[in-house]
Motif scaffolding. Sequence first.
Motif, PDB file in Angstrom:
ATOM      1  N   GLU A   1       1.023  -1.599   0.278  1.00 55.76           N
ATOM      2  CA  GLU A   1      -0.190   0.236  -0.007  1.00 55.76           C
ATOM      3  C   GLU A   1       0.950   1.276  -0.387  1.00 55.76           C
ATOM      4  N   LYS A   2       2.031   1.101   0.193  1.00 57.14           N
ATOM      5  CA  LYS A   2       2.637   1.909   0.347  1.00 57.14           C
ATOM      6  C   LYS A   2       3.584   2.416  -0.950  1.00 57.14           C
ATOM      7  N   TYR A   3       3.977   1.640  -1.789  1.00 56.77           N
ATOM      8  CA  TYR A   3       4.208   2.073  -3.409  1.00 56.77           C
ATOM      9  C   TYR A   3       2.846   2.641  -4.229  1.00 56.77           C
TER      10      TYR A   3
ATOM     11  N   LEU B   1       3.467   0.443  -9.780  1.00 54.17           N
ATOM     12  CA  LEU B   1       3.511  -0.886  -9.639  1.00 54.17           C
ATOM     13  C   LEU B   1       4.340  -1.686 -10.440  1.00 54.17           C
ATOM     14  N   TYR B   2       5.974  -0.905 -10.455  1.00 53.53           N
ATOM     15  CA  TYR B   2       7.264  -1.274 -11.016  1.00 53.53           C
ATOM     16  C   TYR B   2       7.497  -2.583 -10.658  1.00 53.53           C
ATOM     17  N   PHE B   3       6.784  -3.077  -9.587  1.00 52.46           N
ATOM     18  CA  PHE B   3       7.442  -4.720  -9.235  1.00 52.46           C
ATOM     19  C   PHE B   3       6.745  -5.512  -9.815  1.00 52.46           C
ATOM     20  N   ILE B   4       6.156  -5.662 -10.849  1.00 55.97           N
ATOM     21  CA  ILE B   4       5.464  -6.103 -11.607  1.00 55.97           C
ATOM     22  C   ILE B   4       5.454  -5.991 -13.357  1.00 55.97           C
TER      23      ILE B   4
END
Length: 208
Positions: A200-202, A205-208
């Motif tokens: 929730e702090k991100y 959505l770069y991590f996907i």
Amino acid sequence: KRSITEFRNINGVFPHNIIVYRDGVSESQRKTLKETEVGAFLRAFDELKNLGMPEKPRFIFVCVNKRMTAKFFNGDNLQRDGNLTNPEQGTVIDSEVTSGNDFYLISQKTTQGSAAPTHYFVLSYCVNKDNQYVEEPPENMPEQVLRQLQALTYKLCYMYYNWSGSIKVPAPIQYAAKLSNLIGDRWNPNNPMIPHNQYEKYKSLYFI
């Protein structure tokens, strides 16, 4: 509604403009989509107005269809050498073959075969006008706003983290597709996934 409230918490103000890109919509689905998804946004704006939002945002809902059979060619060299070429990267087609509330965009450079455009259709355009919030016919959208929408759409095609160049659709659509595929591949009704609170702090959505 929650995302708009979170925007206010982070930035201190409510958004003045909201643009939604909705992928995978055929022409036959537009009426249903307008009644359901567009209607849900408008109801959320009404609720937020009652909760202290000073003014409803300008709202543009765009249907995106990347599976198009339409083909466009550049005929600038036709008289010189008799050859047709693919349109340049960033070419927008918004006249002759469009209805006034849609456009085609070729966001990628094509080196083999013929360029495949992506079709964008403005389904809803809502603005504050004469102290009232009204839904204008999309074809009456000011030309300057349409040009800004086209430029934004093209720039968003460069905002996907996992690719250095442009992609076929705006980055938010690609992120949504990746996320939905992730859930679809790993969903187990007997053992549902629960996202970690850290996510929730991100704010991307770069991590996907």
